[in-house]
Design a protein around this motif. Structure first.
Motif, PDB file in Angstrom:
ATOM      1  N   VAL A 182      23.350  -9.409   4.780  1.00 55.76           N
ATOM      2  CA  VAL A 182      23.300  -9.685   6.213  1.00 55.76           C
ATOM      3  C   VAL A 182      22.313  -8.685   6.806  1.00 55.76           C
ATOM      4  CG1 VAL A 182      24.587  -9.735   8.371  1.00 55.76           C
ATOM      5  CG2 VAL A 182      25.672 -10.516   6.259  1.00 55.76           C
ATOM      6  N   SER A 183      21.208  -9.179   7.329  1.00 57.77           N
ATOM      7  CA  SER A 183      20.157  -8.307   7.855  1.00 57.77           C
ATOM      8  C   SER A 183      20.174  -8.293   9.388  1.00 57.77           C
ATOM      9  CB  SER A 183      18.796  -8.794   7.366  1.00 57.77           C
ATOM     10  OG  SER A 183      18.514 -10.060   7.917  1.00 57.77           O
ATOM     11  N   ALA A 184      19.287  -7.517   9.950  1.00 56.22           N
ATOM     12  CA  ALA A 184      19.168  -7.441  11.412  1.00 56.22           C
ATOM     13  C   ALA A 184      18.816  -8.809  11.989  1.00 56.22           C
ATOM     14  CB  ALA A 184      18.112  -6.408  11.793  1.00 56.22           C
ATOM     15  N   LEU A 185      17.999  -9.570  11.285  1.00 55.33           N
ATOM     16  CA  LEU A 185      17.623 -10.903  11.756  1.00 55.33           C
ATOM     17  C   LEU A 185      18.835 -11.840  11.808  1.00 55.33           C
ATOM     18  CD1 LEU A 185      15.257 -12.601  12.707  1.00 55.33           C
ATOM     19  CD2 LEU A 185      14.859 -13.257  10.343  1.00 55.33           C
ATOM     20  N   ASP A 186      19.733 -11.724  10.825  1.00 56.21           N
ATOM     21  CA  ASP A 186      20.952 -12.541  10.840  1.00 56.21           C
ATOM     22  C   ASP A 186      21.830 -12.193  12.039  1.00 56.21           C
ATOM     23  OD1 ASP A 186      20.338 -13.861   8.408  1.00 56.21           O
ATOM     24  OD2 ASP A 186      21.085 -12.145   7.269  1.00 56.21           O
ATOM     25  N   ILE A 187      21.889 -10.910  12.367  1.00 53.91           N
ATOM     26  CA  ILE A 187      22.686 -10.466  13.510  1.00 53.91           C
ATOM     27  C   ILE A 187      22.077 -10.982  14.812  1.00 53.91           C
ATOM     28  CG2 ILE A 187      23.429  -8.422  14.803  1.00 53.91           C
ATOM     29  CD1 ILE A 187      23.685  -7.027  12.032  1.00 53.91           C
ATOM     30  N   VAL A 188      20.732 -10.932  14.914  1.00 59.05           N
ATOM     31  CA  VAL A 188      20.052 -11.447  16.104  1.00 59.05           C
ATOM     32  C   VAL A 188      20.304 -12.947  16.257  1.00 59.05           C
ATOM     33  CG1 VAL A 188      17.776 -11.906  17.098  1.00 59.05           C
ATOM     34  CG2 VAL A 188      18.301  -9.655  16.181  1.00 59.05           C
ATOM     35  N   ASN A 189      20.257 -13.692  15.144  1.00 58.52           N
ATOM     36  CA  ASN A 189      20.507 -15.135  15.206  1.00 58.52           C
ATOM     37  C   ASN A 189      21.951 -15.429  15.608  1.00 58.52           C
ATOM     38  OD1 ASN A 189      17.886 -15.780  14.519  1.00 58.52           O
ATOM     39  ND2 ASN A 189      18.313 -15.854  12.334  1.00 58.52           N
ATOM     40  N   ALA A 190      22.904 -14.608  15.123  1.00 59.51           N
ATOM     41  CA  ALA A 190      24.300 -14.788  15.509  1.00 59.51           C
ATOM     42  C   ALA A 190      24.498 -14.483  17.002  1.00 59.51           C
ATOM     43  CB  ALA A 190      25.201 -13.898  14.663  1.00 59.51           C
ATOM     44  N   LEU A 191      23.763 -13.507  17.515  1.00 56.68           N
ATOM     45  CA  LEU A 191      23.833 -13.189  18.944  1.00 56.68           C
ATOM     46  C   LEU A 191      23.265 -14.334  19.785  1.00 56.68           C
ATOM     47  CD1 LEU A 191      22.908  -9.404  18.998  1.00 56.68           C
ATOM     48  CD2 LEU A 191      25.070 -10.405  19.709  1.00 56.68           C
ATOM     49  N   LYS A 192      22.230 -15.017  19.271  1.00 56.83           N
ATOM     50  CA  LYS A 192      21.645 -16.164  19.985  1.00 56.83           C
ATOM     51  C   LYS A 192      22.686 -17.256  20.172  1.00 56.83           C
ATOM     52  CE  LYS A 192      16.753 -16.017  19.028  1.00 56.83           C
ATOM     53  NZ  LYS A 192      15.688 -16.482  18.134  1.00 56.83           N
ATOM     54  N   GLU A 193      23.543 -17.428  19.158  1.00 55.32           N
ATOM     55  CA  GLU A 193      24.596 -18.443  19.256  1.00 55.32           C
ATOM     56  C   GLU A 193      25.593 -18.095  20.357  1.00 55.32           C
ATOM     57  OE1 GLU A 193      26.294 -18.836  15.381  1.00 55.32           O
ATOM     58  OE2 GLU A 193      24.422 -19.558  14.504  1.00 55.32           O
ATOM     59  N   HIS A 194      25.709 -16.797  20.677  1.00 53.32           N
ATOM     60  CA  HIS A 194      26.577 -16.358  21.774  1.00 53.32           C
ATOM     61  C   HIS A 194      25.830 -16.336  23.109  1.00 53.32           C
ATOM     62  CE1 HIS A 194      29.274 -15.048  18.583  1.00 53.32           C
ATOM     63  NE2 HIS A 194      30.207 -14.863  19.512  1.00 53.32           N
ATOM     64  N   GLY A 195      24.558 -16.764  23.097  1.00 58.27           N
ATOM     65  CA  GLY A 195      23.781 -16.825  24.333  1.00 58.27           C
ATOM     66  C   GLY A 195      23.122 -15.507  24.713  1.00 58.27           C
ATOM     67  N   ILE A 196      22.955 -14.606  23.754  1.00 57.95           N
ATOM     68  CA  ILE A 196      22.337 -13.313  24.032  1.00 57.95           C
ATOM     69  C   ILE A 196      21.015 -13.224  23.281  1.00 57.95           C
ATOM     70  CG2 ILE A 196      22.577 -10.817  23.834  1.00 57.95           C
ATOM     71  CD1 ILE A 196      25.619 -11.248  23.910  1.00 57.95           C
ATOM     72  N   GLU A 197      19.922 -13.151  24.036  1.00 53.31           N
ATOM     73  CA  GLU A 197      18.589 -13.017  23.449  1.00 53.31           C
ATOM     74  C   GLU A 197      18.304 -11.536  23.233  1.00 53.31           C
ATOM     75  OE1 GLU A 197      16.173 -15.318  22.575  1.00 53.31           O
ATOM     76  OE2 GLU A 197      17.644 -16.892  22.945  1.00 53.31           O
ATOM     77  N   LEU A 198      17.941 -11.166  21.997  1.00 58.02           N
ATOM     78  CA  LEU A 198      17.700  -9.772  21.658  1.00 58.02           C
ATOM     79  C   LEU A 198      16.635  -9.716  20.579  1.00 58.02           C
ATOM     80  CD1 LEU A 198      18.962  -6.900  22.226  1.00 58.02           C
ATOM     81  CD2 LEU A 198      20.281  -7.269  20.161  1.00 58.02           C
TER      82      LEU A 198
END
Length: 148
Positions: free
Chosen positions: A93-109
């Motif tokens: 699980v990389s930083a990119l996976d975490i960013v993509n999971a945050l996108k699913e919660h509606g948070i752009e990072l």
């Protein structure tokens, strides 16, 4: 070489500061990327006029990061991965996976904010720091579960 910073740069200074850096760092990185301008008499005079604009932009950016920090407080992400043996997962699980999971919660990072020292390679629950600025770090909980 002295340069005037146009944006906040960690371990160097805040927007509007006049800092002394090595010539190569200024010529090859700071100036071409638009992070700084050379500190000559003309630019210093212009800086006095633009200081308010730069500081207002930095303040807007700080407020944006504060609202983002409020959204991130207490968030828990669940990421599913295939399991190899007891605790290890297939891949990581990389930083990119975490960013993509945050996108699913509606948070752009941007992934540069995820301060993951090394990828997560096992099942379990992990605290992942999100470093929004030098003084603002928010920890989010990431649970890595077995994919069924």
């Amino acid at each position: 070489m002295e340069v005037i910073l146009r944006t906040d740069i960690p371990k160097l200074g805040k927007a509007g500061d006049i800092v002394k850096v090595k010539d190569g760092y200024a010529r090859n990185y700071l100036i071409p990327k638009g992070f700084a301008i050379p500190a000559n008499q003309k630019n210093i005079k212009a800086l006095e006029k633009q200081r308010k604009i730069i500081l207002a932009k930095a303040e807007r950016e700080r407020k944006k990061l504060e609202s983002l920090a409020e959204k991130l407080e207490g968030i828990t992400l669940t990421i599913y991965r295939k399991k190899i043996d007891e605790e290890r997962i297939y891949g990581s699980v990389s930083a990119l996976d975490i960013v993509n999971a945050l996108k699913e919660h509606g948070i752009e990072l941007d992934k540069k904010y995820v301060d993951l020292e090394e990828p997560i390679k096992s099942l379990g629950s992990f605290e992942v720091p999100i470093k929004l600025s030098n003084d603002k770090v928010v920890n989010i909980k990431v649970e890595v579960l077995e994919e069924k």
